[in-house]
Design an enzyme around this catalytic site. Structure first.
Site, PDB file in Angstrom:
ATOM      1  N   ASP A 161      45.575  32.328  44.560  1.00 27.23           N
ATOM      2  CA  ASP A 161      45.155  31.489  45.689  1.00 27.23           C
ATOM      3  C   ASP A 161      45.875  30.134  45.632  1.00 27.23           C
ATOM      4  O   ASP A 161      46.317  29.598  46.648  1.00 27.23           O
ATOM      5  CB  ASP A 161      43.638  31.275  45.635  1.00 27.23           C
ATOM      6  N   HIS A 189      37.009  33.350  43.921  1.00 25.16           N
ATOM      7  CA  HIS A 189      38.178  34.065  44.461  1.00 25.16           C
ATOM      8  C   HIS A 189      37.670  34.991  45.553  1.00 25.16           C
ATOM      9  O   HIS A 189      37.463  36.178  45.347  1.00 25.16           O
ATOM     10  CB  HIS A 189      38.888  34.847  43.355  1.00 25.16           C
TER      11      HIS A 189
HETATM   12  N1  LIG Z   1      42.030  38.010  41.163  1.00 23.33           N
HETATM   13  C1  LIG Z   1      43.013  38.264  41.987  1.00 23.33           C
HETATM   14  O1  LIG Z   1      43.647  37.339  42.504  1.00 23.33           O
HETATM   15  C2  LIG Z   1      43.405  39.669  42.362  1.00 23.33           C
HETATM   16  C3  LIG Z   1      42.655  40.742  41.942  1.00 23.33           C
HETATM   17  N2  LIG Z   1      42.999  42.032  42.298  1.00 23.33           N
HETATM   18  C4  LIG Z   1      42.151  43.121  41.779  1.00 23.33           C
HETATM   19  O2  LIG Z   1      42.779  43.729  40.643  1.00 23.33           O
HETATM   20  C5  LIG Z   1      42.236  45.032  40.457  1.00 23.33           C
HETATM   21  C6  LIG Z   1      43.341  46.047  40.173  1.00 23.33           C
HETATM   22  O3  LIG Z   1      44.210  46.167  41.275  1.00 23.33           O
HETATM   23  P1  LIG Z   1      45.391  47.264  41.308  1.00 23.33           P
HETATM   24  O4  LIG Z   1      46.164  47.246  40.042  1.00 23.33           O
HETATM   25  O5  LIG Z   1      46.096  47.070  42.584  1.00 23.33           O
HETATM   26  O6  LIG Z   1      44.522  48.596  41.388  1.00 23.33           O
HETATM   27  P2  LIG Z   1      44.946  50.096  41.020  1.00 23.33           P
HETATM   28  O7  LIG Z   1      43.918  50.999  41.579  1.00 23.33           O
HETATM   29  O8  LIG Z   1      46.376  50.340  41.343  1.00 23.33           O
HETATM   30  O9  LIG Z   1      44.839  50.111  39.432  1.00 23.33           O
HETATM   31  C7  LIG Z   1      43.640  49.967  38.765  1.00 23.33           C
HETATM   32  C8  LIG Z   1      43.750  50.756  37.491  1.00 23.33           C
HETATM   33  O10 LIG Z   1      42.583  50.502  36.723  1.00 23.33           O
HETATM   34  C9  LIG Z   1      42.230  51.688  36.070  1.00 23.33           C
HETATM   35  N3  LIG Z   1      40.822  51.601  35.644  1.00 23.33           N
HETATM   36  C10 LIG Z   1      39.701  51.812  36.361  1.00 23.33           C
HETATM   37  N4  LIG Z   1      38.615  51.678  35.592  1.00 23.33           N
HETATM   38  C11 LIG Z   1      39.051  51.330  34.366  1.00 23.33           C
HETATM   39  C12 LIG Z   1      38.402  51.062  33.129  1.00 23.33           C
HETATM   40  N5  LIG Z   1      37.074  51.121  32.993  1.00 23.33           N
HETATM   41  N6  LIG Z   1      39.165  50.752  32.070  1.00 23.33           N
HETATM   42  C13 LIG Z   1      40.501  50.710  32.160  1.00 23.33           C
HETATM   43  N7  LIG Z   1      41.181  50.973  33.301  1.00 23.33           N
HETATM   44  C14 LIG Z   1      40.462  51.264  34.391  1.00 23.33           C
HETATM   45  C15 LIG Z   1      42.512  52.789  37.103  1.00 23.33           C
HETATM   46  O11 LIG Z   1      42.655  54.058  36.484  1.00 23.33           O
HETATM   47  C16 LIG Z   1      43.809  52.274  37.714  1.00 23.33           C
HETATM   48  O12 LIG Z   1      44.950  52.812  37.053  1.00 23.33           O
HETATM   49  C17 LIG Z   1      41.434  45.340  41.727  1.00 23.33           C
HETATM   50  O13 LIG Z   1      40.057  45.113  41.452  1.00 23.33           O
HETATM   51  C18 LIG Z   1      41.946  44.296  42.711  1.00 23.33           C
HETATM   52  O14 LIG Z   1      41.013  44.015  43.721  1.00 23.33           O
HETATM   53  C19 LIG Z   1      44.096  42.272  43.040  1.00 23.33           C
HETATM   54  C20 LIG Z   1      44.891  41.246  43.478  1.00 23.33           C
HETATM   55  C21 LIG Z   1      44.586  39.860  43.182  1.00 23.33           C
HETATM   56  O1  LIG Z   2      42.366  40.725  48.486  1.00 20.32           O
HETATM   57  C1  LIG Z   2      42.200  41.583  47.609  1.00 20.32           C
HETATM   58  O2  LIG Z   2      41.305  42.421  47.588  1.00 20.32           O
HETATM   59  C2  LIG Z   2      43.135  41.538  46.449  1.00 20.32           C
HETATM   60  C3  LIG Z   2      43.084  40.165  45.980  1.00 20.32           C
HETATM   61  O3  LIG Z   2      42.163  39.741  45.309  1.00 20.32           O
HETATM   62  C4  LIG Z   2      44.045  39.207  46.554  1.00 20.32           C
HETATM   63  O4  LIG Z   2      45.102  39.605  47.055  1.00 20.32           O
HETATM   64  O5  LIG Z   2      43.758  38.017  46.496  1.00 20.32           O
END
Ligand SMILES: NC(=O)C1=CN([C@@H]2O[C@H](COP(=O)(O)OP(=O)(O)OC[C@H]3O[C@@H](n4cnc5c(N)ncnc54)[C@H](O)[C@@H]3O)[C@@H](O)[C@H]2O)C=CC1
Ligand SMILES: O=C([O-])CC(=O)C(=O)O
Length: 329
Positions: A161, A189
């Site tokens: 952000d 967030h």
């Molecule tokens: N804080 C932030 O600014 C942001 C947060 N996110 C969040 O990050 C997270 C991951 O996003 P992506 O990588 O795109 O998702 P994704 O679905 O591509 O990957 C998530 C991975 O986590 C694994 N997983 C699920 N449960 C698990 C567990 N208990 N232990 C270990 N691994 C586990 C899944 O098998 C999958 O491979 C989402 O919750 C998303 O909303 C995404 C973008 C920004």
């Molecule tokens: O928006 C979402 O769900 C993924 C995320 O946290 C971001 O891009 O900031």
């Protein structure tokens, strides 16, 4: 050959999208420095272990000089054993039309189990970054399930952000992100976050003197708040490369320090600073040095506008906390 001892870095959700954009950069030294070897300790759920194997094969094929070892496992107590850094990414991402807090039910349990595992086996100085959404409340859950670790070791990611807010402001003022200093993201967030330009400068000039108040309140703030949703709409999947970049930047700043005369935004444990309820993981302006963060003191939050926005995002965090009370020992 480097003389430094390798540091252990855990990454969860290691076969997911964000991790695919992150692991190679950690292994190349972009997070902890070009002279710091790392051992990657990668956690996935059992059905994703095959996919993880493929990622590990690719990591091996890069022949990174700083990559001193790789662990791949579906057991959190193996993944977190003696780790110095833990990036908790593994969690379900949201789809179109969802708020991040709609993921609470699906994801919260992951973070209570992982908090317990960190408590049991991680280094006592482990630096934890929660990326999985809703990040602040997941960080709170992990922290409360790790009673033997300092609550200050648990942080949530608002650096994405922060970076979005810098980029949008640089675009508007015909400058570059290098000219933008002292950005702040307050709070959650989520779409209640408060991107605050009160202290911000562009080329040394107060940002609020360079932009219209109407643009700031009615275009800029909502765009930063809604940027994640806009990316999901455009890409059909949530931000991955920019999230990975922000996670690396968050950890790098925490480990290696902030630039002089600037700060970053981090979701950290509130000790009541700026009147925010103690114990919430709230995003504040922070400086880092010697591997520790501190909340910047004395930022002017006296306007009614700031007070209202900071309280609204605090209120949302309190509600999220109350919704997961059963996971907070
Ligand atoms: N804080 C932030 O600014 C942001 C947060 N996110 C969040 O990050 C997270 C991951 O996003 P992506 O990588 O795109 O998702 P994704 O679905 O591509 O990957 C998530 C991975 O986590 C694994 N997983 C699920 N449960 C698990 C567990 N208990 N232990 C270990 N691994 C586990 C899944 O098998 C999958 O491979 C989402 O919750 C998303 O909303 C995404 C973008 C920004
Ligand atoms: O928006 C979402 O769900 C993924 C995320 O946290 C971001 O891009 O900031």
């Amino acid at each position: 050959m480097s003389m430094k001892q390798p540091l252990r870095v855990a990454v969860t959700g290691a076969a997911g999208n964000i991790s695919y954009a992150m692991l190679f950069r950690i292994a190349s030294g972009e997070m902890l420095g070009k002279d710091q070897p790392v051992i990657l300790q990668l956690l996935e759920i059992t059905p994703a272990l095959d996919a993880l194997k493929g990622v590990v094969m690719e990591l091996e094929d890069c022949a990174f000089p700083l990559l001193a070892g790789i662990v791949q496992t579906d057991d959190a107590t193996v993944a977190f054993k003696d780790v110095d850094y833990a990036l908790l990414v593994g969690a379900r991402p949201r789809g179109p039309g969802m708020e991040r807090k709609d993921l609470l039910e699906a994801n919260a349990a992951i973070f209570s189990a992982q908090g317990k595992a960190l408590n049991e086996v991680a280094s006592r100085d482990v630096k934890v970054l929660v990326v999985g959404n809703p990040a602040n409340t997941n960080a709170l859950i992990a922290q409360r399930n790790a009673p033997d670790l300092d609550p200050r070791n648990f942080t949530a990611m608002t650096r994405l952000d922060h970076n979005r807010a810098m980029a949008q402001l640089a675009g508007k003022t015909d400058s570059t992100v290098n000219d933008v200093k002292k950005m702040i993201i307050w709070g959650n967030h989520s779409s209640t976050q408060y991107p605050d330009l009160t202290a911000c400068t562009v080329n040394g000039k107060p940002a609020l003197d360079l932009v219209d108040r109407d643009w700031y309140e009615n275009t800029y703030i909502p765009e930063v708040q809604q940027r994640g949703a806009a990316i999901i709409k455009a890409r059909g999947a949530s931000s991955a490369a920019s999230a990975a970049n922000a996670a690396i930047a968050h950890m790098r700043t925490w480990a290696l320090g902030t630039d002089e005369n600037d700060w970053v935004s981090m979701g950290v444990y509130s000790n009541g600073e700026y009147g925010i309820a103690k114990g919430l993981i709230y995003s504040f302006p922070c400086t880092c040095s010697n591997g520790d963060w501190s909340i910047v003191d004395g930022v002017d939050v006296s306007s009614d506008f700031s007070k209202e926005k900071m309280a609204a995002t605090e209120q949302e965090l309190s509600e999220e906390r109350d919704a997961v009370a059963h996971l907070l020992p």
